[in-house]
Design a protein around this motif. Structure first.
Motif, short mmCIF file in Angstrom:
data_model
loop_
_atom_site.label_atom_id
_atom_site.label_comp_id
_atom_site.label_asym_id
_atom_site.label_seq_id
_atom_site.Cartn_x
_atom_site.Cartn_y
_atom_site.Cartn_z
N GLU A 1 0.83 -1.22 0.00
CA GLU A 1 0.00 0.00 0.00
C GLU A 1 0.86 1.26 0.00
O GLU A 1 0.53 2.25 -0.63
N ARG A 2 1.97 1.21 0.72
CA ARG A 2 2.87 2.37 0.79
C ARG A 2 3.79 2.46 -0.42
O ARG A 2 4.61 3.37 -0.51
N GLY A 3 3.71 1.48 -1.31
CA GLY A 3 4.53 1.50 -2.53
C GLY A 3 5.99 1.19 -2.26
O GLY A 3 6.87 1.63 -2.99
N GLU A 4 6.27 0.45 -1.17
CA GLU A 4 7.68 0.20 -0.82
C GLU A 4 8.38 -0.75 -1.78
O GLU A 4 9.57 -0.67 -1.99
N PHE A 5 7.60 -1.69 -2.38
CA PHE A 5 8.23 -2.63 -3.30
C PHE A 5 8.77 -1.90 -4.53
O PHE A 5 9.85 -2.17 -5.01
N LYS A 6 7.95 -0.95 -5.01
CA LYS A 6 8.35 -0.17 -6.18
C LYS A 6 9.60 0.64 -5.84
O LYS A 6 10.54 0.74 -6.63
N ARG A 7 9.63 1.20 -4.62
CA ARG A 7 10.78 2.01 -4.22
C ARG A 7 12.06 1.18 -4.21
O ARG A 7 13.10 1.61 -4.67
N HIS A 8 11.93 -0.05 -3.70
CA HIS A 8 13.10 -0.93 -3.66
C HIS A 8 13.63 -1.19 -5.07
O HIS A 8 14.83 -1.22 -5.31
N GLU A 9 12.69 -1.38 -5.99
CA GLU A 9 13.08 -1.63 -7.39
C GLU A 9 13.86 -0.44 -7.92
O GLU A 9 14.88 -0.58 -8.57
N LEU A 10 13.34 0.76 -7.64
CA LEU A 10 13.97 1.96 -8.17
C LEU A 10 15.34 2.22 -7.55
O LEU A 10 16.19 2.87 -8.14
N GLU A 11 15.52 1.70 -6.35
CA GLU A 11 16.79 1.95 -5.67
C GLU A 11 17.95 1.13 -6.21
O GLU A 11 19.11 1.36 -5.88
N GLU A 12 17.61 0.11 -7.02
CA GLU A 12 18.69 -0.71 -7.58
C GLU A 12 19.47 0.12 -8.60
O GLU A 12 18.97 0.47 -9.65
N GLU A 13 20.70 0.40 -8.25
CA GLU A 13 21.46 1.29 -9.12
C GLU A 13 22.51 0.53 -9.90
O GLU A 13 23.06 -0.44 -9.43
N GLN A 14 22.81 1.03 -11.05
CA GLN A 14 23.91 0.47 -11.81
C GLN A 14 25.08 1.44 -11.71
O GLN A 14 25.24 2.10 -10.71
N TYR A 15 25.86 1.58 -12.78
CA TYR A 15 27.00 2.50 -12.70
C TYR A 15 26.59 3.93 -12.49
O TYR A 15 27.19 4.66 -11.73
N LEU A 16 25.57 4.32 -13.26
CA LEU A 16 25.14 5.70 -13.13
C LEU A 16 23.93 5.75 -12.23
O LEU A 16 23.14 4.83 -12.17
N CYS A 17 23.82 6.88 -11.58
CA CYS A 17 22.73 7.04 -10.63
C CYS A 17 21.44 7.35 -11.40
O CYS A 17 21.38 8.31 -12.17
N ALA A 18 20.42 6.52 -11.17
CA ALA A 18 19.19 6.65 -11.93
C ALA A 18 18.54 8.02 -11.75
O ALA A 18 18.02 8.60 -12.69
N SER A 19 18.60 8.55 -10.54
CA SER A 19 17.90 9.83 -10.29
C SER A 19 18.61 11.00 -10.99
O SER A 19 18.01 12.03 -11.22
N ILE A 20 19.89 10.83 -11.30
CA ILE A 20 20.60 11.90 -12.03
C ILE A 20 20.23 11.80 -13.52
O ILE A 20 19.92 12.79 -14.17
N THR A 21 20.24 10.56 -14.03
CA THR A 21 19.90 10.34 -15.45
C THR A 21 18.52 10.91 -15.76
O THR A 21 18.29 11.47 -16.83
N ALA A 22 17.61 10.76 -14.80
CA ALA A 22 16.23 11.23 -15.04
C ALA A 22 16.16 12.73 -15.27
O ALA A 22 15.22 13.22 -15.88
N GLN A 23 17.15 13.49 -14.74
CA GLN A 23 17.05 14.95 -14.82
C GLN A 23 18.06 15.58 -15.78
O GLN A 23 17.80 16.67 -16.28
N VAL A 24 19.20 14.93 -16.01
CA VAL A 24 20.24 15.56 -16.84
C VAL A 24 20.63 14.67 -18.01
O VAL A 24 20.96 13.50 -17.82
#
Lengths: 301, 573
Positions: free
Chosen positions: B203-226
């Motif tokens: 309900e809190r969407g924690e599973f989705k958050r865990h998925e998003l936290e899996e990072e590779q070489y580049l940081c996903a949250s940076i790629t999303a913006q730049v």
């Protein structure tokens, strides 16, 4: 709990050499006891350092671009097992985080110095060791109390059995030659590693295998203990061939099941080397005994 | 043709004539089978086990790892079922049973167990193993020692020894069945708890958050913006400084730049590393030097010089990192006039929303706009994640308590406590713990219990001491409390937050001139004239006036003006 135990022949007067071997192992262990340099080696072997080592090893192996991130730690672990790389990496040129690489090189030199000054390195058997004497000295060294106790418990059982049946001369020969076979097993079958091998387990495997082959019709008494209630503890007599699935197959399984990159703290290859020697020598002695040539050995009892 | 009469009842088994196998022998036989077959099974599965070991070290949470484990378990079970069935079909016993003179016999028909019968027995036996061997316990309660697999396959284990087992005593049967009943109830209760927990996580969407936290070489949250490779690191550093991304993200970006050998962005990468190691002076300095060594003309070199010489004011803000460093500088200097304006400028860039929102709340409060500050917090509260709620909630709660301590219901403290309680105090931080304990003391209540801080205290002995000195539940005398606060305040090591809170406490409660000398020393030495510095300054000035330490108060004024810095011994004379 189930342990093999030989009843009635454990006396000092029945098997003095077996007891001497145990005493010698304990004496050497006490004399070579030294604290483990965890603080120095751990700093070099932690996850961060392994990742960095992985990067460097990838370059050393001629890799281009970047390896998969998942593989970096494994590459780092592989590097620790590559003696050539570990012995000269500080002189090599690498691309990347220059500050971290400089620190890594300093740590590597310090790590090697720490290892080379240790008694286990001096008296143990290293993968690139050319000294023939270390094939004997490693058999009497142990890494810790548990290592010593487990080996000595099995040694006393089987050394006493072999000495009582075949005499002290043969016991010493099987122990030492089995240890040398174990050393060859380690060098031929084993994976290259910086860590030296120590322990009586190669010799012990030779003794056990020898006894199981030579006395194949004999039954070994095992003591079992599940609980102190009647019926849940006691003796059971099992054939000696049961030793093979217990020891030989499990060593073989561990040898095949251990990955090259990660390695293992146990020298299964030394066990296998010792065991192969024990089996072959046991068969030779059986044939010899069959043709009556072994009588002189018995006479030494 | 002869038809069998299926209406005829089966002949009753004459089990009472058979010698029941003792449980101890069956148990020992089982252990012997394990000892004999486990090395063989390990040898057969050795290649798979090797792959599992490798996966365990590289990607233990990947699907491949679980598939490999599943395949190994399935193969292992297949081996066990077939081997056991064959042994029972041909020899009526497994090797372990042979050693202990046990035999598996069918209760009907000939003395041989048929293969399908043996297969059914082995299959059920393996299933029981998968259920943590709990169904085996039935062997202790069944009259003929026949657990599920024996009954279902119509077999029984007998002994060839002279004396058989007499079966369990009725009381034993009753006891074992009661224990099994309790166990089943426990499992049901535990399962319902787990299911509820998973449902709440979903309900809190924690599973989705865990998925998003899996990072590779580049940081996903940076790629999303730049999209621009050149600005990635600038953006990553700025967001790291804002607390919007973690150190893993910053290091992933820096390492990628360094190991890829792109010369033009390596200076930024070294700057990122220097900022990451900001609390390790030696390492940080090495990286800062390396920035200009790599590229001596450019923004990263200018910023590294500014970091090395704190008095250099960052006036030109040509990068996001420069903006963030400038904001930090203003905060350190207590320059809150420009701070709000700078925050507004920063809010135009994506990825700094939470930082800007939190800082606006703080800046408004510091500027004396308390109501606006509280209003701003309630406006953003529901949009913040738990960590941000705890951080800003604890800050405002602490500020309100510092302003007026009494039996007052502060909304900020109430919200903080609710957020913490909803997450079972798992997100407890040092700041939050201090605020909650301070509120307890102000309101003179014992809610929430100090037990909720247990795990936080375990990791943080300084915090434990601080709370001990603060809490009325502690058995310490007021002298002892002051002494503990003194130790915390004047220690050169440890948490800066606790040190400042202890200094603030001392400036309120201490009567000792020596303490004020040391507080002056700290104020003089500390160049960061941030909000907390100002609070300690004001409080010690107030207490100094009350205690008639006129010289001390005068010297504080001189210190604030920055014209003279007196040695500590001269302060209270």
């Amino acid at each position: 709990m189930i342990v093999p135990w030989l009843k009635g022949i454990l006396g000092w007067n029945v098997s003095p050499l077996a007891w001497t071997l145990v005493a010698l192992n304990v004496f050497v262990f006490v004399m070579t006891l030294e604290p483990a340099p965890w603080n120095k080696t751990r700093a070099f072997q932690n996850a961060e350092s392994l990742y960095l080592t992985g990067h460097l090893y990838y370059q050393y192996r001629g890799g281009e671009g970047l390896p998969e991130r998942d593989k970096l730690a494994l590459l780092g672990a592989s590097a620790l097992r590559d003696i050539k790389f570990m012995n000269q990496a500080e002189k090599m040129e690498f691309k990347g985080d220059a500050i971290a690489i400089e620190k890594w090189k300093t740590d590597l030199v310090s790590f090697r110095e720490t290892l080379s000054g240790r008694l286990t390195k001096i008296f143990g058997l290293s993968f690139d060791d050319e000294r023939p004497l270390s094939m004997i000295t490693y058999q009497f060294m142990h890494a810790g109390m548990i290592h010593l106790l487990s080996n000595m418990m099995m040694l006393i059982i089987f050394a006493v059995a072999v000495e009582a049946q075949l005499g002290g001369l043969l016991l010493i020969f099987v122990y030492l030659a089995g240890g040398v076979a174990g050393a060859y097993g380690f060098k031929i079958l084993g994976q290259s590693t910086l860590a030296p091998m120590i322990g009586a387990s190669g010799s012990l495997s030779a003794l056990i295998a020898f006894y199981a082959v030579f006395e194949k019709k004999k039954r070994v008494s095992f003591f079992y203990f599940l609980s102190p209630f009647k019926g849940y503890y006691g003796w059971i007599y099992l054939p000696t061939y049961l030793i093979f699935p217990l020891l030989f197959v499990s060593d073989l399984a561990a040898y095949f099941g251990t990955s090259v990159e990660i390695g293992s703290g146990v020298a299964y290859t030394a066990h296998l080397g010792g065991m192969i020697f024990g089996i072959v020598f046991g068969l030779i002695m059986r044939v010899w005994k069959h043709y009556g040539g072994i009588n002189f050995v018995f006479s030494s009892k | 043709m002869v038809f069998l009469d299926f209406t005829q009842q089966n002949e009753k088994p004459s089990v009472h004539d058979l010698k029941i196998a003792p449980v101890s022998d069956r148990l020992l036989a089982f252990f012997f089978d394990v000892v004999i077959f486990s090395p063989i099974l390990s040898l057969i599965l050795s290649q798979l086990l090797k792959k599992i070991e490798l996966r365990y070290y590289t990607s233990p949470e990947s699907m491949e790892f679980y598939v490999l484990v599943g395949v190994s378990v399935a193969l292992g079970l297949f081996f066990v079922i077939i081997t056991q069935a064959l042994f029972i079909t041909y020899w009526n016993a497994t090797p372990g049973k042979m050693f202990f003179k046990l035999k598996v016999i069918p209760l009907h028909g000939s003395g041989k167990v048929r293969f399908p019968q043996a297969l059914l027995r082995s299959g059920l036996w393996s299933l029981e193993v998968l259920f943590l061997m709990i169904p085996f316990v039935e062997v202790l309660s069944h009259h003929y020692r026949r657990p599920l697999h024996d009954r279902a396959s119509d077999t029984m284990v007998i002994t060839l020894k002279e004396q058989g087992d007499l079966g369990p005593h009725p009381m034993e049967t009753h006891f074992v069945r009661t224990m099994l009943f309790i166990l089943v109830c426990g499992v049901l209760f535990w399962s319902s708890l787990i299911v509820t927990q998973f449902y709440r996580m979903a309900e809190r969407g924690e599973f989705k958050r865990h998925e998003l936290e899996e990072e590779q070489y580049l940081c996903a949250s940076i790629t999303a913006q730049v999209d621009d490779e050149e600005n990635r690191l600038d953006y990553a550093i700025a967001r790291y400084l804002a607390g919007e991304v973690g150190e893993k993200c910053l290091l992933a970006e820096a390492d990628f730049a360094l190991w890829q050998s792109e010369k033009d962005i390596q200076a930024w990468a070294y700057l990122a590393k220097a900022i990451h190691y900001q609390y390790d002076d030696e390492k940080s300095d090495l990286y800062l030097d390396k920035v200009c060594e790599t590229e001596n003309q450019g923004e990263p070199c200018f910023l590294s010089q500014a970091l090395q010489h704190e008095n250099v004011r960052l006036k030109k803000k040509t990068s996001l990192t420069a903006m963030m460093l400038s904001l930090k500088q203003q905060s350190r200097q207590g320059d809150y006039q420009d701070y709000l304006q700078e925050l507004k400028n920063l809010s135009q860039f994506p990825g700094f929303e939470h930082f800007v929102q939190k800082e606006i709340v703080k800046a408004l409060w510091i500027a004396g706009e308390a109501e606006k500050s509280k209003g701003a917090l309630w406006g953003i509260w529901s949009g913040l994640d738990i960590q941000d709620q705890v951080e800003i909630g604890a800050w405002l709660c602490q500020e309100e308590l510092d302003q007026k301590c009494g039996n007052i219901e502060y909304q900020s403290c109430q919200n903080l406590k609710e957020t913490l309680a909803e997450n079972r105090y798992e997100d407890m931080t040092q700041e939050a713990a201090i605020s909650v304990v301070q509120e307890r003391e102000c309101k003179k209540t014992s809610e929430p219990s100090l037990l909720v801080f247990h795990s936080t205290f375990e990791d943080n002995p300084e915090l434990k001491l601080f709370v001990g000195a603060l809490s009325s539940e502690s058995p310490w005398t007021s002298e002892k409390r002051i002494q503990v606060m003194r130790d915390l305040a004047f220690s050169s090591r440890g948490s800066k937050l606790i040190q400042k809170r202890a200094l603030f406490y001392l400036s309120q409660k201490s009567n000792s001139e020596k303490d004020f000398q040391k507080i002056y020393e700290w104020l003089a030495k500390n160049t960061d004239h941030n909000w907390m510095w100002n609070k300690i300054y004001k409080q010690s000035e107030l207490s100094g006036t009350k205690l008639k330490l006129d010289q001390y108060v005068n010297n504080l004024k001189i210190l604030k003006e920055g014209s003279i810095r007196l040695p500590a011994s001269e302060v209270t004379k």
